[in-house]
Design an enzyme around this catalytic site. Sequence first.
Site, PDB file in Angstrom:
ATOM      1  N   GLU A  24      47.689  50.270  43.965  1.00  0.00           N
ATOM      2  CA  GLU A  24      47.664  49.407  43.108  1.00  0.00           C
ATOM      3  C   GLU A  24      48.215  49.389  41.988  1.00  0.00           C
ATOM      4  O   GLU A  24      49.170  50.774  41.689  1.00  0.00           O
ATOM      5  CB  GLU A  24      45.994  49.382  42.537  1.00  0.00           C
ATOM      6  N   LYS A 157      35.268  56.941  38.872  1.00  0.00           N
ATOM      7  CA  LYS A 157      35.588  57.734  37.862  1.00  0.00           C
ATOM      8  C   LYS A 157      34.437  58.468  37.212  1.00  0.00           C
ATOM      9  O   LYS A 157      33.254  57.762  36.923  1.00  0.00           O
ATOM     10  CB  LYS A 157      36.244  56.813  36.857  1.00  0.00           C
TER      11      LYS A 157
HETATM   12  N1  PSU Z   1      42.013  54.982  39.214  1.00  0.00           N
HETATM   13  C1  PSU Z   1      42.700  55.740  38.654  1.00  0.00           C
HETATM   14  N2  PSU Z   1      43.121  55.354  37.287  1.00  0.00           N
HETATM   15  C2  PSU Z   1      43.091  53.970  36.940  1.00  0.00           C
HETATM   16  C3  PSU Z   1      42.190  53.194  37.910  1.00  0.00           C
HETATM   17  C4  PSU Z   1      41.889  53.580  38.969  1.00  0.00           C
HETATM   18  O1  PSU Z   1      43.006  56.827  38.912  1.00  0.00           O
HETATM   19  O2  PSU Z   1      43.410  53.404  35.972  1.00  0.00           O
HETATM   20  C5  PSU Z   1      42.014  51.304  37.542  1.00  0.00           C
HETATM   21  C6  PSU Z   1      41.724  50.754  38.830  1.00  0.00           C
HETATM   22  O3  PSU Z   1      42.659  49.565  38.820  1.00  0.00           O
HETATM   23  C7  PSU Z   1      40.258  50.172  38.632  1.00  0.00           C
HETATM   24  C8  PSU Z   1      40.048  50.322  37.315  1.00  0.00           C
HETATM   25  O4  PSU Z   1      40.036  49.061  39.189  1.00  0.00           O
HETATM   26  O5  PSU Z   1      40.926  51.304  36.711  1.00  0.00           O
HETATM   27  C9  PSU Z   1      38.905  49.814  36.744  1.00  0.00           C
HETATM   28  O6  PSU Z   1      38.574  49.088  35.674  1.00  0.00           O
HETATM   29  P1  PSU Z   1      37.304  48.518  35.004  1.00  0.00           P
HETATM   30  O7  PSU Z   1      36.369  49.660  34.811  1.00  0.00           O
HETATM   31  O8  PSU Z   1      37.699  47.865  34.036  1.00  0.00           O
HETATM   32  O9  PSU Z   1      36.826  47.676  36.125  1.00  0.00           O
END
Ligand code: PSU
Length: 304
Positions: A24, A157
């Site tokens: 991604e 996360k």
């Molecule tokens: N994994 C990482 N760093 C990131 C992400 C994933 O190590 O920045 C990103 C991915 O693109 C994931 C997003 O879909 O963070 C999640 O964002 P949100 O919580 O706004 O859905």
Amino acid sequence: MSELVIAPEVAAALAEGRPVVALESTIIAHGLPFPANRAIAADLEDAVRSGGAVPATIAIVAGRACIGLESATLDQLAERGRAFAKAGATDLAVHLARGTDAATTVSATAVLAARAGIRVFATGGIGGVHRGDGSDVSHDLVAMARTPIAVISAGAKAILDLPRTLETLETLGVLVLGWRTGELPAFYTRTSGLALEHRVDDIAELAAIARVRFALGQGGILVANPIPAEAALDVATIDAAITEALAAADAQHVTGKRITPFLLARLAEVTGGAAVRANRALALANAQVGAELAAALVDQRATV
Ligand code: PSU
Ligand code: MN
């Protein structure tokens, strides 16, 4: 929908049935600081190649859904960062119709990769249920439930509410497999105390499960791969940093799509870069498992 723009190397691998791993772009444009983000983007592609697969980093460039990026595009993503919108799957139509630039999150990357025929996708950590009232739930979860792809992730996360994230994955019917672990990993650390229903230790078995899952038409799989032990952060240190980052987000009224990038940037600062080093290590480990899984899926197809 406008056509996918599949890089020649990726198109050839797909046509010949060779292993491909999607990566991604939001992690590059919004999740990691410049210039470390550019080096990590290259390292992730190298890790996929070392495992015998072709990397396909995905982003929207001037309204074109690109599956596999040129080096100059990776430069742009890293350098211009927030000039790229953060596109979830829901936002795709707008960017593709308007011709805008966007980095793709887990949800958008999964949807585009699956459309291109890619069955394996490595990220750092998926989004999930945010802490607090729990009404901010990443679309990553719904997209994984709907999309036939295996997402390799270091759990979700640690800034999130992990118990509720795991419950929501269950409700939505995302198959969660612990890769050589019986627990949901917590991104910067290997354990969360949350037991998983299924643990898998063998790559051929992982591929076999994925094949059946896709054949059943039941949507996606989360392959939960813990950060390598030597790269894991101390639990007390990262917990304190997360508490601090959440308080800062609250004080500055950061909401919606900005929350995750804000918290990650704050953690990088508070830990003096340790969070970025850990993020790099876990993402690389996921890329390696992704390459192994993609290769195992191809091998099994060859034997039936
Ligand atoms: N994994 C990482 N760093 C990131 C992400 C994933 O190590 O920045 C990103 C991915 O693109 C994931 C997003 O879909 O963070 C999640 O964002 P949100 O919580 O706004 O859905
Ligand atoms: Mn959200």
